[in-house]
Design an enzyme around this catalytic site. Sequence first.
Site, PDB file in Angstrom:
ATOM      1  N   SER A 143       0.831  -1.210   0.000  1.00  0.00           N
ATOM      2  CA  SER A 143       0.000   0.000   0.000  1.00  0.00           C
ATOM      3  C   SER A 143       0.864   1.257   0.000  1.00  0.00           C
ATOM      4  CB  SER A 143      -0.964  -0.032   1.183  1.00  0.00           C
ATOM      5  OG  SER A 143      -1.890   1.017   1.117  1.00  0.00           O
ATOM      6  N   ASP A 300      -2.641   6.309  -4.038  1.00  0.00           N
ATOM      7  CA  ASP A 300      -1.481   5.621  -3.479  1.00  0.00           C
ATOM      8  C   ASP A 300      -1.034   4.491  -4.407  1.00  0.00           C
ATOM      9  OD1 ASP A 300      -3.573   3.849  -2.959  1.00  0.00           O
ATOM     10  OD2 ASP A 300      -2.889   3.339  -0.951  1.00  0.00           O
ATOM     11  N   ASP A 302      -1.145   1.258  -4.686  1.00  0.00           N
ATOM     12  CA  ASP A 302      -2.060   0.212  -5.142  1.00  0.00           C
ATOM     13  C   ASP A 302      -3.448   0.757  -5.462  1.00  0.00           C
ATOM     14  OD1 ASP A 302      -2.481   0.592  -2.349  1.00  0.00           O
ATOM     15  OD2 ASP A 302      -3.463  -1.357  -2.185  1.00  0.00           O
ATOM     16  N   ASP A 304      -5.968   2.149  -4.011  1.00  0.00           N
ATOM     17  CA  ASP A 304      -7.213   1.937  -3.283  1.00  0.00           C
ATOM     18  C   ASP A 304      -7.569   3.155  -2.439  1.00  0.00           C
ATOM     19  OD1 ASP A 304      -5.247   1.589  -1.356  1.00  0.00           O
ATOM     20  OD2 ASP A 304      -6.056  -0.280  -0.554  1.00  0.00           O
TER      21      ASP A 304
END
Length: 571
Positions: A143, A300, A302, A304
Amino acid sequence: MTEKELYQQWLENATEDVDLQNELKEIASDEVAISDRFYRDLEFGTGGLRGVLGAGTNRMNIYTIRRATQGLANYVNAAFENPSVAISYDSRIKSDAFAKAAAEVLAANGIRVYIYAELMPTPMLSYAVRAQKCSAGIMVTASHNPAKYNGYKVYGSDGCQMTIDAADAVLEQINSLDMFRDVKHTGFDQAMADGVISYTPQSVIDAYYQDVLKQSLNPELCAKSGLKIVYTPLNGTGNKPVRHILAAIGITDVTVVPEQENPDGNFTTCPYPNPEIREALECGLKLCREVKPDLLLATDPDADRVGIAVPDGDDYALFTGNEVGAMLLDYICQQRIEKGTMPKNPIAVKTIVTTDIVNEIAKAYGVEVIEVLTGFKFIGEQIGFLEAKGEEDRYLFGFEESYGYLAGTYVRDKDAVVASMLICEMAAYYRTKGITMIEARKQMYAKYGAYVHSQHSFTFEGESGMIEMQNIMTKLREEHPTEIDGLKVLQFDDYQVSTSKNLVTGEVSKITLPKSNVLAFTLEDNAKVIIRPSGTEPKIKAYYTTKADTNAEAEAKQKSLDMAFSAMILG
């Protein structure tokens, strides 16, 4: 085995990765370095694995990935007939190698694998699990952590991050395995040729985009608005999906931050690629001062989570996740009612550390609020409960304070792609009303009250840090304060033992949420403090809530509360 024996075992067996061998040889005479790498196994929980890249049982590498995947393979083979697993990965160092390593283990265990042909966001992994009716999913990502980290998140067949019970069952399998002797794996190319591994088809990607677009409330608005956007994917996975969706809703004036456009796991321009942190947005803010957009979007690595900044006088103001989430909920409710699409008995879902202004907004629109533990899997779980009753259309919106939002039930994790679309649409809507985002936020606080929320993370690295974190939580649990910053504690909630104690009446009631290492202190004057250790980082996180007539007053109260509580827990 002792740490030194484990080190020797790795030196002899971990020979496939040259980087690991070099690292092991470099630390041969460094007992502290050996201990830190081998004093424990990297913890597997509902968030899967997350840790520093490198050699050892307490590091992220192909061997810890393979062992975890063998445990997952044993679990899904026992639980499902003809099991299959979807895999995606982000831009981090070795993410693609770890994704392939996981696929090789699954294939060797006779499990069908669907892997994206290139890096894709976390929400698109959740979507791939559901669209391809998979037994589980794996997302290789850490993340928003710094570049030295990577991670491995495991999803259930519902597209949610794995539940506590399932994670425990996988962990039991993992713990029974020898790192080197008990793990099966095959060649990736051979498994592709045999048809055991295949790429997730374009049709799944296209279907995901269509489901995102279905969440639009004013699809015609953005194309007419002339909205100007600066966007940064922070060198992650969001670049293609976010730009695809913005183009689909008619936003064509998009300037991408050049230094942060392409995938780069080193994150050289933002050492902590977290849209919550101003430092990560500095390149974007610098470009904003030149380009003068209506909105800065930052997703960010990834993709999400998404952060924003908007024009404020001569500069740009960052909005918090609580503010964006609350404004989106207000916008969605307002527009659904106006268009006659508000369902009967609508539901919004938030985590316990997310802003309480949600309750005021929901009350104004007749929406039920469900509170869940921290972690978006619990929001996704609520959608699953509604789906089981044939009532998933009741779900309006869910969000958490850490910049994670989801409208729609097509995925079961937070989605920066749909959030970016709705944020742009909301900005365009207010623009047609002659209102800036700053003014819209001000109106929200004037209507519902000035709530200020903040989070303070305390970092505790290494083995000694883990012990210190445990000691802090134990002391707060057993000797909980009755006063913080001069404010009486009215209620003490311990989610680990599922009890809520009213300190005024002495009454004790049961908390019905799953057990979790979380403590909450409800104070006088509409203030609140919640504290929990992170499940993925060596940190304790404290969350503060204050409320006042103005933001300035609430912010002053928040700063004072933070100082007092920080001094309390750090001694």
